[in-house]
Motif scaffolding. Structure first.
Motif, PDB file in Angstrom:
ATOM      1  N   ARG A 271      -3.080   1.857  -2.814  1.00 37.05           N
ATOM      2  CA  ARG A 271      -3.384   1.603  -1.405  1.00 37.05           C
ATOM      3  C   ARG A 271      -4.838   1.924  -1.084  1.00 37.05           C
ATOM      4  O   ARG A 271      -5.501   1.200  -0.331  1.00 37.05           O
ATOM      5  CB  ARG A 271      -2.452   2.428  -0.515  1.00 37.05           C
ATOM      6  CG  ARG A 271      -1.014   1.914  -0.518  1.00 37.05           C
ATOM      7  CD  ARG A 271      -0.093   2.833   0.234  1.00 37.05           C
ATOM      8  NE  ARG A 271       1.257   2.280   0.291  1.00 37.05           N
ATOM      9  CZ  ARG A 271       2.331   2.973   0.665  1.00 37.05           C
ATOM     10  NH1 ARG A 271       2.214   4.240   1.003  1.00 37.05           N
ATOM     11  NH2 ARG A 271       3.517   2.392   0.689  1.00 37.05           N
ATOM     12  N   GLU A 272      -5.354   3.008  -1.675  1.00 34.76           N
ATOM     13  CA  GLU A 272      -6.752   3.360  -1.449  1.00 34.76           C
ATOM     14  C   GLU A 272      -7.681   2.286  -2.004  1.00 34.76           C
ATOM     15  O   GLU A 272      -8.700   1.951  -1.391  1.00 34.76           O
ATOM     16  CB  GLU A 272      -7.059   4.714  -2.093  1.00 34.76           C
ATOM     17  CG  GLU A 272      -6.389   5.892  -1.402  1.00 34.76           C
ATOM     18  CD  GLU A 272      -6.657   7.204  -2.126  1.00 34.76           C
ATOM     19  OE1 GLU A 272      -7.496   7.207  -3.057  1.00 34.76           O
ATOM     20  OE2 GLU A 272      -6.031   8.215  -1.769  1.00 34.76           O
ATOM     21  N   LEU A 273      -7.328   1.745  -3.167  1.00 37.08           N
ATOM     22  CA  LEU A 273      -8.126   0.663  -3.736  1.00 37.08           C
ATOM     23  C   LEU A 273      -8.136  -0.550  -2.813  1.00 37.08           C
ATOM     24  O   LEU A 273      -9.178  -1.145  -2.557  1.00 37.08           O
ATOM     25  CB  LEU A 273      -7.576   0.264  -5.106  1.00 37.08           C
ATOM     26  CG  LEU A 273      -7.896   1.170  -6.286  1.00 37.08           C
ATOM     27  CD1 LEU A 273      -7.138   0.691  -7.519  1.00 37.08           C
ATOM     28  CD2 LEU A 273      -9.383   1.201  -6.566  1.00 37.08           C
ATOM     29  N   CYS A 274      -6.953  -0.911  -2.336  1.00 35.37           N
ATOM     30  CA  CYS A 274      -6.835  -2.089  -1.472  1.00 35.37           C
ATOM     31  C   CYS A 274      -7.620  -1.928  -0.183  1.00 35.37           C
ATOM     32  O   CYS A 274      -8.285  -2.861   0.273  1.00 35.37           O
ATOM     33  CB  CYS A 274      -5.361  -2.358  -1.163  1.00 35.37           C
ATOM     34  SG  CYS A 274      -4.369  -2.876  -2.582  1.00 35.37           S
ATOM     35  N   GLN A 275      -7.550  -0.756   0.407  1.00 34.88           N
ATOM     36  CA  GLN A 275      -8.172  -0.547   1.706  1.00 34.88           C
ATOM     37  C   GLN A 275      -9.653  -0.213   1.605  1.00 34.88           C
ATOM     38  O   GLN A 275     -10.416  -0.478   2.531  1.00 34.88           O
ATOM     39  CB  GLN A 275      -7.449   0.581   2.461  1.00 34.88           C
ATOM     40  CG  GLN A 275      -5.995   0.281   2.799  1.00 34.88           C
ATOM     41  CD  GLN A 275      -5.844  -0.864   3.792  1.00 34.88           C
ATOM     42  OE1 GLN A 275      -6.796  -1.261   4.458  1.00 34.88           O
ATOM     43  NE2 GLN A 275      -4.632  -1.396   3.897  1.00 34.88           N
TER      44      GLN A 275
END
Length: 232
Positions: A213-217
């Motif tokens: 999720r951190e990568l995506c955001q």
């Protein structure tokens, strides 16, 4: 690429994902499949978004089809017999976590996160401990050769000859930059992407959902996440 599934969720950035899909399809000869998610927008809005998407694809000279689905999971199931090579979604479309969860559960092709529309001139591939790291590298090398654009390879393991990592053909036909680093937490990866002026980064799917999720955001470039192979 043969087919690209484009998530049409009605988010403000959805047009960016659509325009990027038109561009990639034009450059690769891929067919586009629009998936208007009725679970994230009204039925009437989904119908309009799908209509606009298909009109735009035809205007770009790209083959296109599409339909309405309650969720991404339903769309993936409906097209599971087709050679889907990528799933495109606007970055702000991930505000609804169900979309990411659906992809994780059924993914068999990379998820491309589209933060904005841009020319793709610099690629980055992250080779780390993730099971899908070799596939991420292979796809990046393939695009680098096809499009004759620069590829930066970020390796997190020391002592691995780059020749052993590259697919058949080695460095032939690619402009390859190499960096070895043991510091690849999401924040350091974001800094590397920004410092290199990366337009598209290929990474393997992290084991940890929060890291994913951190990568995506957090990314500010196109991010292609290659899924881990599902056990049979």
């Amino acid at each position: 690429m043969k087919s690209i599934l484009v998530v049409l969720d009605g988010s403000p950035g959805g047009r960016k994902a659509a325009y990027t899909a038109y561009d990639i399809a034009t450059r690769t000869g891929a067919k586009l499949i629009g998936a208007a998610l009725t679970g994230l927008q009204r039925q009437a809005d989904a119908e309009q978004v799908l209509k606009e998407f298909m009109t735009g694809a035809r205007a770009a000279g790209v083959g296109v089809t599409g339909d309405h689905f309650p969720s991404l999971a339903d769309a993936q199931l409906a097209f599971q017999n087709l050679p889907i090579d990528a799933v495109f979604i606007a970055k702000d479309g991930l505000n609804d976590q169900s979309v990411l969860v659906d992809w994780i559960a059924q993914a068999s092709s990379p998820l491309w996160i589209i933060p904005d529309q841009r020319d793709i001139r610099r690629l980055l591939a992250l080779y780390d401990d993730s099971p899908a790291a070799p596939e991420a590298l292979n796809k990046a090398v393939d695009l680098s050769r096809r499009w004759q654009i620069e590829l930066k390879l970020l390796i997190t393991k020391q002592g691995i000859p780059v020749e052993e990592l590259l697919p058949e053909g080695g460095q032939e036909g690619i402009r390859l930059g190499l960096q070895v680093s043991l510091d690849v937490d999401p924040e350091s990866l974001f800094r590397q992407i920004k410092a290199e002026g990366t337009d598209l980064a290929f990474v393997g799917q992290p084991d940890d959902v929060q890291t994913l999720r951190e990568l995506c955001q957090g990314t500010n470039c196109l991010l292609a996440i290659c899924p881990a192979l599902k056990s049979s």
